[in-house]
Structure formats: structure tokens, C-alpha cells
Design an enzyme around this catalytic site. Structure first.
Site, short mmCIF file in Angstrom:
data_model
loop_
_atom_site.label_atom_id
_atom_site.label_comp_id
_atom_site.label_asym_id
_atom_site.label_seq_id
_atom_site.Cartn_x
_atom_site.Cartn_y
_atom_site.Cartn_z
N ASP A 2 0.83 -1.20 0.00
CA ASP A 2 0.00 0.00 0.00
C ASP A 2 0.87 1.25 0.00
O ASP A 2 1.94 1.28 0.61
CB ASP A 2 -0.92 -0.01 1.23
N ASN A 4 1.39 3.33 -3.03
CA ASN A 4 1.93 3.73 -4.34
C ASN A 4 1.42 5.10 -4.78
O ASN A 4 2.19 5.95 -5.25
CB ASN A 4 1.54 2.73 -5.43
N ARG A 6 0.11 7.61 -2.98
CA ARG A 6 0.61 8.70 -2.14
C ARG A 6 2.08 8.99 -2.45
O ARG A 6 2.50 10.14 -2.50
CB ARG A 6 0.45 8.33 -0.65
N TRP A 7 2.85 7.95 -2.69
CA TRP A 7 4.27 8.10 -3.02
C TRP A 7 4.43 8.99 -4.26
O TRP A 7 5.25 9.90 -4.29
CB TRP A 7 4.88 6.72 -3.26
N ARG A 15 -0.61 9.28 -9.99
CA ARG A 15 -0.68 8.08 -9.15
C ARG A 15 -0.07 6.86 -9.84
O ARG A 15 0.60 6.04 -9.21
CB ARG A 15 -2.14 7.76 -8.80
N HIS A 19 2.56 3.24 -9.16
CA HIS A 19 2.38 1.81 -9.41
C HIS A 19 3.59 1.25 -10.17
O HIS A 19 4.00 0.12 -9.93
CB HIS A 19 1.09 1.55 -10.20
N ARG A 53 -11.80 1.90 -8.76
CA ARG A 53 -10.93 3.07 -8.96
C ARG A 53 -11.19 3.69 -10.34
O ARG A 53 -11.82 3.05 -11.19
CB ARG A 53 -9.48 2.63 -8.84
N LEU A 113 11.52 -20.14 -4.26
CA LEU A 113 10.45 -19.31 -3.71
C LEU A 113 9.13 -19.53 -4.45
O LEU A 113 9.11 -19.56 -5.68
CB LEU A 113 10.84 -17.83 -3.85
N ARG A 163 1.79 -4.93 6.14
CA ARG A 163 1.11 -3.92 5.35
C ARG A 163 1.93 -2.64 5.42
O ARG A 163 2.26 -2.17 6.50
CB ARG A 163 -0.30 -3.64 5.88
N SER A 171 -8.06 -5.25 5.10
CA SER A 171 -8.62 -4.99 3.76
C SER A 171 -8.85 -6.24 2.93
O SER A 171 -8.46 -6.30 1.75
CB SER A 171 -7.73 -4.00 2.99
N GLU A 182 1.39 -13.29 12.39
CA GLU A 182 1.85 -12.08 13.05
C GLU A 182 1.60 -10.90 12.10
O GLU A 182 1.86 -11.02 10.90
CB GLU A 182 3.35 -12.18 13.36
C1 IPE Z 1 -0.98 0.24 -4.10
O1 IPE Z 1 -1.13 1.40 -3.38
C2 IPE Z 1 -2.09 -0.76 -3.97
C3 IPE Z 1 -2.77 -1.12 -5.24
C4 IPE Z 1 -4.06 -1.28 -5.31
C5 IPE Z 1 -2.01 -1.34 -6.48
P1 IPE Z 1 -2.35 2.42 -3.50
O2 IPE Z 1 -2.68 2.62 -4.94
O3 IPE Z 1 -3.47 1.95 -2.64
O4 IPE Z 1 -1.70 3.73 -2.93
P2 IPE Z 1 -2.36 4.82 -1.95
O5 IPE Z 1 -2.89 4.08 -0.76
O6 IPE Z 1 -3.42 5.52 -2.72
O7 IPE Z 1 -1.22 5.70 -1.60
MG MG Z 2 -4.07 2.37 -0.71
#
Ligand code: IPE
Ligand code: MG
Length: 221
Positions: A2, A4, A6-7, A15, A19, A53, A113, A163, A171, A182
Site C-alpha cells: 500500500d 503507491n 501517495r508516493w 498516481r 504503481h 478506482r 520461492l 502492510r 482490507s 503475526e
Molecule cells: C498500491 O497502493 C495498492 C494497489 C491497489 C495497487 P495504493 O494505490 O493503494 O496507494 P495509496 O494508498 O493511494 O497511496
Molecule cells: Mg491504498
């Protein structure tokens, strides 16, 4: 994974650029886990709720998913990674479904893996589809028989669920499978979740006392 969006916004970018960076980070974390001897890594890439979205973002994510599958699967295969896409494939377009089948077939016999990518995944959906299969086959429902029909069947339950992005909720991730996992919540946004951040999570996990319902005293004796 979670954070991406906001980054990217923090950097004045769209946005979807988050991703793209997030995909690169996923590759890095998968390589790191592979080197560290992690047996199974599940990445929650797209939830069954993420279709809500904006159309442009959904399309970008689907294209990124297909391109990454096509570009990465040979390298994953070379690294002995077994790739499986868990979730409802029914809503993906035929080209993406084909890319999924091809990547799973190519890597299916690898024993390094196991990399599970949860896409169009929901924990409630997973439990429901498992229950439906048992009911349709007229089989008895037990914890073991139901677990055997989940999309993760054959994989151990997750020891650790991480997370990123500071939010403290599940979620609709692996609801059944994470009953005794954990939980670890990291402040880093996913594109910033580097090897050091992952190592901190693993270190914290190593310090946790897992009691599985028993007392601390029982574990010591
Ligand atoms: C990645 O982060 C999760 C995906 C659904 C690809 P977000 O897209 O939820 O990023 P934020 O939470 O808006 O920052
Ligand atoms: Mg998010």
C-alpha cells in the site's frame, strides 16, 4: 503493498507512476526473500474492490500486470521461482489470462520461492469459492477440507503479514489463512519499502512469541 499513489503524489507525479515504482519494488522484495530463503511470498497487487478506482488507473494496472508477467517470467523461472496468480481470473481480458496461464505453466515445477500474486483477490471470495466447491462436490466441510480448496492450498499459512503505508487494517487479504499470522504495519509507502525495511520486519517477527492459544509457560517447558 500500500502507498503507491501517495508516493507519486508526494513527488508531484501521477498516481500511476507510483504503481510503476511499486512494481519495481515488488521485484526487489521478491529477490530479497528468495535470497533469504523465504518459502512463500504473497503480494496483494489488486483487490476485488480495486475495480472501483478511476478507469484510467485500472487500465494502467492491468497493462502493467500483463507487461510484467511477460517481461519477468523468464527471469523468475531462471531463479527457480514458482509463480501463481491467486484471485478470480474471470474478469481479466483474454490476453492477460493467457499471460497468466503461460507464466504459471513455465514456472510450475520450480521449487525455490513460491511467489503468489493476489490479483482480483478478496479473502471473503476465497472462502466462499472454497465452500461452494465442497458443496457442489457433496464433500464434508471441515477446516482441513475447506483449506484444501482455498486458492493458497498446498502453501503454509503466512507466518507474517506486512502492510506498508501506515494503514492498520487487513482490507480483505488472506482472511482464513492469516488467523494466526503475526501482523506488522510499516510506515513506509510501498515504493520506499526497501531491503532494510524488509529486514526490520523480519527482525521484529523473529522477536515475537507465538503462542497459538497456549500460555507463555507452556512454550518454555
Ligand atoms: C498500491 O497502493 C495498492 C494497489 C491497489 C495497487 P495504493 O494505490 O493503494 O496507494 P495509496 O494508498 O493511494 O497511496
Ligand atoms: Mg491504498
Amino acid at each position: 503493498m500500500d502507498g503507491n499513489g501517495r508516493w507519486a503524489r508526494q513527488r508531484g507525479k501521477k498516481r500511476v507512476m507510483g504503481h510503476k515504482a511499486g512494481m519495481e519494488r515488488a521485484r526487489g522484495v521478491a529477490e530479497y526473500c528468495s535470497e533469504q530463503g523465504v518459502k512463500v511470498l504473497t503480494l496483494f497487487a489488486f483487490s476485488s474492490e480495486n475495480w472501483q478506482r478511476p478507469q484510467e488507473e485500472v487500465s494502467f494496472l492491468m497493462d502493467l500486470f500483463a507487461t510484467s508477467l511477460n517481461n519477468e517470467s523468464k527471469k523468475l523461472h531462471k531463479n527457480n521461482v514458482r509463480l501463481r496468480i491467486i484471485g478470480d481470473h474471470g474478469r481479466f481480458d483474454p490476453a492477460l489470462r493467457q499471460a497468466i496461464d503461460k507464466a504459471e505453466a513455465l514456472t510450475g515445477d520450480n521449487d525455490g520461492l513460491t511467489l503468489l500474486i493476489a490479483a482480483n483477490y478478496g479473502g471473503r471470495w476465497d472462502i466462499l469459492q472454497a465452500a461452494r466447491r465442497l458443496a457442489e462436490a457433496g464433500k464434508e466441510m471441515t477446516e482441513a477440507s475447506l483449506a484444501g480448496q482455498l486458492t493458497t492450498s498446498g502453501c503454509p499459512e503466512p507466518d507474517l503479514v506486512i502492510r506498508t503505508g501506515g494503514e492498520m487494517r487487513i482490507s480483505n487479504f488472506l482472511l482464513w489463512q492469516s488467523a494466526y499470522s503475526e501482523l506488522y504495519f510499516a510506515e513506509e509507502l510501498w515504493p520506499d519499502f526497501d531491503e532494510d525495511a524488509m529486514a526490520r520486519a523480519l527482525g521484529e517477527f523473529a522477536r515475537r512469541e507465538r503462542r497459538f492459544g497456549k500460555t507463555g509457560e507452556q512454550l518454555k517447558s
